[in-house]
Enzyme design. Structure first.
Site, PDB file in Angstrom:
ATOM      1  N   LYS A  34      29.622  38.880  32.682  1.00 54.03           N
ATOM      2  CA  LYS A  34      29.705  39.192  34.100  1.00 54.03           C
ATOM      3  C   LYS A  34      28.317  39.417  34.707  1.00 54.03           C
ATOM      4  O   LYS A  34      28.071  39.071  35.873  1.00 54.03           O
ATOM      5  CB  LYS A  34      30.604  40.407  34.318  1.00 54.03           C
ATOM      6  CG  LYS A  34      32.088  40.113  34.084  1.00 54.03           C
ATOM      7  CD  LYS A  34      32.605  39.022  35.021  1.00 54.03           C
ATOM      8  CE  LYS A  34      34.061  38.734  34.853  1.00 54.03           C
ATOM      9  NZ  LYS A  34      34.560  37.683  35.772  1.00 54.03           N
TER      10      LYS A  34
ATOM     11  N   TYR B  55      31.985  40.374  27.082  1.00 55.53           N
ATOM     12  CA  TYR B  55      32.603  40.251  28.405  1.00 55.53           C
ATOM     13  C   TYR B  55      31.681  40.803  29.491  1.00 55.53           C
ATOM     14  O   TYR B  55      31.429  40.148  30.514  1.00 55.53           O
ATOM     15  CB  TYR B  55      33.948  40.985  28.440  1.00 55.53           C
ATOM     16  CG  TYR B  55      34.546  41.030  29.816  1.00 55.53           C
ATOM     17  CD1 TYR B  55      35.168  39.907  30.365  1.00 55.53           C
ATOM     18  CD2 TYR B  55      34.467  42.181  30.596  1.00 55.53           C
ATOM     19  CE1 TYR B  55      35.694  39.938  31.643  1.00 55.53           C
ATOM     20  CE2 TYR B  55      34.991  42.219  31.876  1.00 55.53           C
ATOM     21  CZ  TYR B  55      35.609  41.101  32.400  1.00 55.53           C
ATOM     22  OH  TYR B  55      36.126  41.128  33.669  1.00 55.53           O
TER      23      TYR B  55
END
Length: 303
Positions: A146, A142
């Site tokens: 980003k 994750y």
């Protein structure tokens, strides 16, 4: 600025707050999500990685707020996170440029700094407060997604778009209150979600958080912030206090000894529960200071 704004992920936990904020401020809003939300706006329903869908949704808009994403490592495997978060971001920015959109706001995460998720072989920060010069030490899918999303956003800024990246901490939605209370009762043994929340209470070792009303206002301020074509700015966003049971410096020392250099001890002298992140840039440039916090929940529910 004013005009028509596309919000991706508009029906989600954060998107609904952002849509509400924009409508209250007189913006026209269009939503894209896997389902239509409750707001009385134009909806485009489908996957954010679909070029045709995104192109239709973005046509005629003046700005895009890209929020749609797999929101954490517990919501999908690595393949899914990379497909949705990275390919979805590319699809949105590619469509935005083709449609002549002048401004985009990307929903990033404090996880890019690498101090959020233990399951991702989390690394401690080099110093505190963490500012925009701190190395990005992401190790989980994750957080890496980003960083890649920010790199994509920056690339389109280099091509002429004005782009803002908002690095938000864990968002304390109303649906998360029970989880926050459960963690506060027994922090050492909390393994959420335990009381029906959409996910575990998050925020990393320091239990960072931000109220969704504040974060929605930050998105609106990012639309309005003066920024020339080709400009790219990043901001860490957090409430002014953490939800940690211990003051910030005490917790950092207990977890990491003297490994984390404290560059601005006065920040933590004034507010012992101040967040890890340097919020001065957001206050000075974006005009954003959080108005809400949820520390009252640490005392448990009131009767």
């Amino acid at each position: 600025m004013s005009g028509l704004v596309l919000v991706t992920g508009a029906a989600g936990l954060l998107g609904r707050f952002v849509v509400r904020e924009l409508l209250a401020q007189g913006y026209r809003v269009r939503g894209l999500d896997r389902r239509a939300g409750e707001a009385d706006i134009e909806w485009h329903v489908g996957d954010v990685t679909s070029p045709d869908l995104v192109a239709r949704a973005i046509a005629g808009t003046d700005a895009v707020l890209h929020i749609a994403a797999v929101p954490n490592i517990w919501s999908g495997d690595g393949q899914t996170i990379m497909r949705v978060n990275v390919l979805g971001t590319y699809t949105v920015f590619e469509a935005a440029e083709a449609a002549g959109v002048r401004r985009a706001v990307f929903c990033s995460s404090d996880s890019v700094a690498g101090y959020t998720v233990r399951e991702g072989r989390m690394l401690p920060p080099l110093y505190a407060p963490v500012d925009l010069d701190h190395p990005l030490q992401a190790t989980d899918p994750y957080a890496v997604s980003k960083i890649l999303g920010e790199d994509l956003a920056h690339a389109y800024a280099l091509r002429g778009m004005a782009v803002i990246s908002l690095r938000t901490v864990f968002v304390a939605y109303p649906e998360m209150e029970g989880e926050i209370v459960a963690r506060a009762k027994d922090p050492a043994n909390y393994r959420g979600p335990m009381v029906g929340g959409p996910s575990a209470a998050g925020g990393g070792p320091l239990h960072h958080h931000i109220d969704p009303r504040d974060l929605a206002r930050a998105f609106r301020l990012a639309l309005q912030m003066p920024l020339e074509a080709g400009g790219f700015e990043r901001f860490y966003l957090s409430a002014q206090v953490t939800l940690s049971p211990e003051p910030t410096l005490d917790r950092l020392r207990r977890l990491h000894g003297d490994a984390v250099k404290i560059r601005a001890p006065d920040v933590y002298a004034k507010q012992p529960f101040a967040p890890l992140y340097d919020l001065t840039h957001a206050a000075e440039r974006l005009g954003f200071t959080a108005e809400y916090d949820q520390r009252h929940l640490l005392a448990g529910p009131t009767i």
